[in-house]
Design a protein around this motif. Structure first.
Motif, PDB file in Angstrom:
ATOM      1  N   GLY A 147       0.808  -1.223   0.000  1.00 31.97           N
ATOM      2  CA  GLY A 147       0.000   0.000   0.000  1.00 31.97           C
ATOM      3  C   GLY A 147       0.834   1.262   0.000  1.00 31.97           C
ATOM      4  O   GLY A 147       0.488   2.254  -0.650  1.00 31.97           O
ATOM      5  N   GLN A 148       1.960   1.231   0.699  1.00 31.52           N
ATOM      6  CA  GLN A 148       2.814   2.420   0.785  1.00 31.52           C
ATOM      7  C   GLN A 148       3.392   2.795  -0.574  1.00 31.52           C
ATOM      8  O   GLN A 148       3.541   3.976  -0.889  1.00 31.52           O
ATOM      9  N   ARG A 149       3.715   1.807  -1.372  1.00 34.03           N
ATOM     10  CA  ARG A 149       4.321   2.142  -2.664  1.00 34.03           C
ATOM     11  C   ARG A 149       3.274   2.452  -3.725  1.00 34.03           C
ATOM     12  O   ARG A 149       3.617   2.931  -4.812  1.00 34.03           O
ATOM     13  N   GLY A 150       1.999   2.169  -3.418  1.00 27.64           N
ATOM     14  CA  GLY A 150       0.945   2.531  -4.350  1.00 27.64           C
ATOM     15  C   GLY A 150       1.014   1.727  -5.627  1.00 27.64           C
ATOM     16  O   GLY A 150       1.511   0.607  -5.655  1.00 27.64           O
ATOM     17  N   PHE A 151       0.511   2.313  -6.733  1.00 29.51           N
ATOM     18  CA  PHE A 151       0.458   1.587  -7.996  1.00 29.51           C
ATOM     19  C   PHE A 151       1.681   1.929  -8.847  1.00 29.51           C
ATOM     20  O   PHE A 151       1.857   3.062  -9.295  1.00 29.51           O
ATOM     21  N   GLY A 152       2.540   0.920  -9.054  1.00 29.78           N
ATOM     22  CA  GLY A 152       3.670   1.090  -9.955  1.00 29.78           C
ATOM     23  C   GLY A 152       4.775   1.983  -9.458  1.00 29.78           C
ATOM     24  O   GLY A 152       5.524   2.555 -10.258  1.00 29.78           O
ATOM     25  N   GLN A 153       4.928   2.112  -8.125  1.00 24.05           N
ATOM     26  CA  GLN A 153       5.978   2.963  -7.575  1.00 24.05           C
ATOM     27  C   GLN A 153       7.084   2.104  -6.960  1.00 24.05           C
ATOM     28  O   GLN A 153       6.804   1.139  -6.245  1.00 24.05           O
ATOM     29  N   ALA A 154       8.338   2.456  -7.253  1.00 24.94           N
ATOM     30  CA  ALA A 154       9.462   1.745  -6.659  1.00 24.94           C
ATOM     31  C   ALA A 154       9.665   2.210  -5.214  1.00 24.94           C
ATOM     32  O   ALA A 154       9.321   3.341  -4.860  1.00 24.94           O
ATOM     33  N   ILE A 155      10.207   1.328  -4.398  1.00 22.49           N
ATOM     34  CA  ILE A 155      10.521   1.685  -3.011  1.00 22.49           C
ATOM     35  C   ILE A 155      11.873   2.378  -2.944  1.00 22.49           C
ATOM     36  O   ILE A 155      12.051   3.348  -2.215  1.00 22.49           O
TER      37      ILE A 155
END
Length: 314
Positions: free
Chosen positions: A220-228
């Motif tokens: 959930g923290q990285r959302g849709f298609g976001q790298a950490i």
């Protein structure tokens, strides 16, 4: 404008008016996995029929045994479908429209994991309702209630991916999904056992569920298609959540080690899972929109650990 589905894609009227819809690529690999999921559902039904036929009770008892077995299988498939949705970038394939959308059955037959996830969730709910009617009790009624709440949080996960809800919603959804799976597994494995009493007494499951919750929070923290992003010292919320998730995974290993030799299979799976988790972390950073099958493998390991703890595999 064509409304037909061509090459596994929905035409103009399929997704264009769905809020926040993102259409991922439908690959032969995804289609092949879709067929395997169909076989897994069929296997759950067959297993239920066999268990029902083996029951020594009356017709109702046999039916309850059959439905309970199939429910456990469907709940496992549902969790795996959730991981496939994440792994292949289908989290917003149906946008934030919930629970159903136009052509959802056709999309499911075309191997869209998100469409299949919602249809299988419906089947899990219908089986839970049947069990609550046929065998009302603490477990079946609690299971039905958990499914309703899980479904509502499932709607919330769409808004998490769209950046409109906190990651806590995603973590809670994952925790509840495992609660559904575990309540029917315990009810099947230990007839007459109150699930909540059982859960309160099994410390290994507490550690496992904490890791599950924080794993959902990480997604959930990285959302849709976001790298950490790679890090040594956490600098942002998603990295702090990863650090907490890794800590929970190590706590799970330590907890299972403390209980040795009670849960040997679960312990060794947990050790392997730590390594798988690091591989998945790098996969998410390399391909944040569709990290691939490793997500489902990671989730399959958690399901295996759950089975190993509840069924005391040795």
């Amino acid at each position: 404008m064509s409304t037909a589905i061509e090459n596994g894609r929905v035409g103009q009227l399929g997704r264009e008016n769905i809020p926040h819809a993102v259409e991922p690529e439908m690959t032969p690999f995804v289609r092949a996995i879709g067929k395997l999921i169909g076989l897994a559902l069929l296997a759950a039904i067959v297993a239920g029929v066999i268990e029902g036929m083996r029951s020594s009770g009356g017709v109702v008892d046999a039916l309850v045994r059959a439905l309970s077995t199939t429910e456990v299988g469907f709940a496992m498939v549902l969790i795996l479908l959730g991981s496939l949705v994440e792994g292949f970038g289908y989290g917003l394939s149906l946008g934030t429209k919930w629970p159903y959308t136009r052509n959802i059955v056709i999309l499911m037959l075309r191997s869209d994991p998100e469409a299949a996830h919602r249809v299988v969730a419906t089947l899990v709910g219908l089986l839970a309702l049947a069990l609550a009617i046929l065998a009302p009790g603490v477990n079946t009624l609690s299971g039905l209630g958990l499914i309703v709440v899980t479904a509502l949080f499932g709607m919330g996960t769409l808004y998490v991916l769209a950046g409109k809800a906190p990651s806590l919603v995603h973590g809670t959804h994952g925790l509840l999904a495992y609660g559904v799976f575990l309540i029917y597994l315990v009810n099947l494995a230990y007839p007459g056992m109150n699930f909540w009493t059982y859960l309160g007494s099994i410390g290994a499951l507490h550690a496992l569920l904490l890791a599950v919750f924080l794993g959902g929070m990480t997604t959930g923290q990285r959302g849709f298609g976001q790298a950490i992003g790679a890090f040594v010292s956490p600098q942002k919320a998603s990295q702090w959540t990863v650090a907490a998730h890794v800590s929970a995974a190590l706590l799970l290993v330590a907890t299972l080690g403390w209980y040795m030799p009670a849960y040997p299979v679960a312990f060794y799976l947990a050790v392997i899972q730590v390594a798988v988790g690091f591989l998945l972390f790098h996969s998410v950073n390399l391909k944040p929109k569709d990290p691939g099958i490793l997500v489902a493998f990671h989730q399959g390991m958690v399901l295996s650990m759950s089975l190993a703890i509840v069924l005391v595999w040795r």
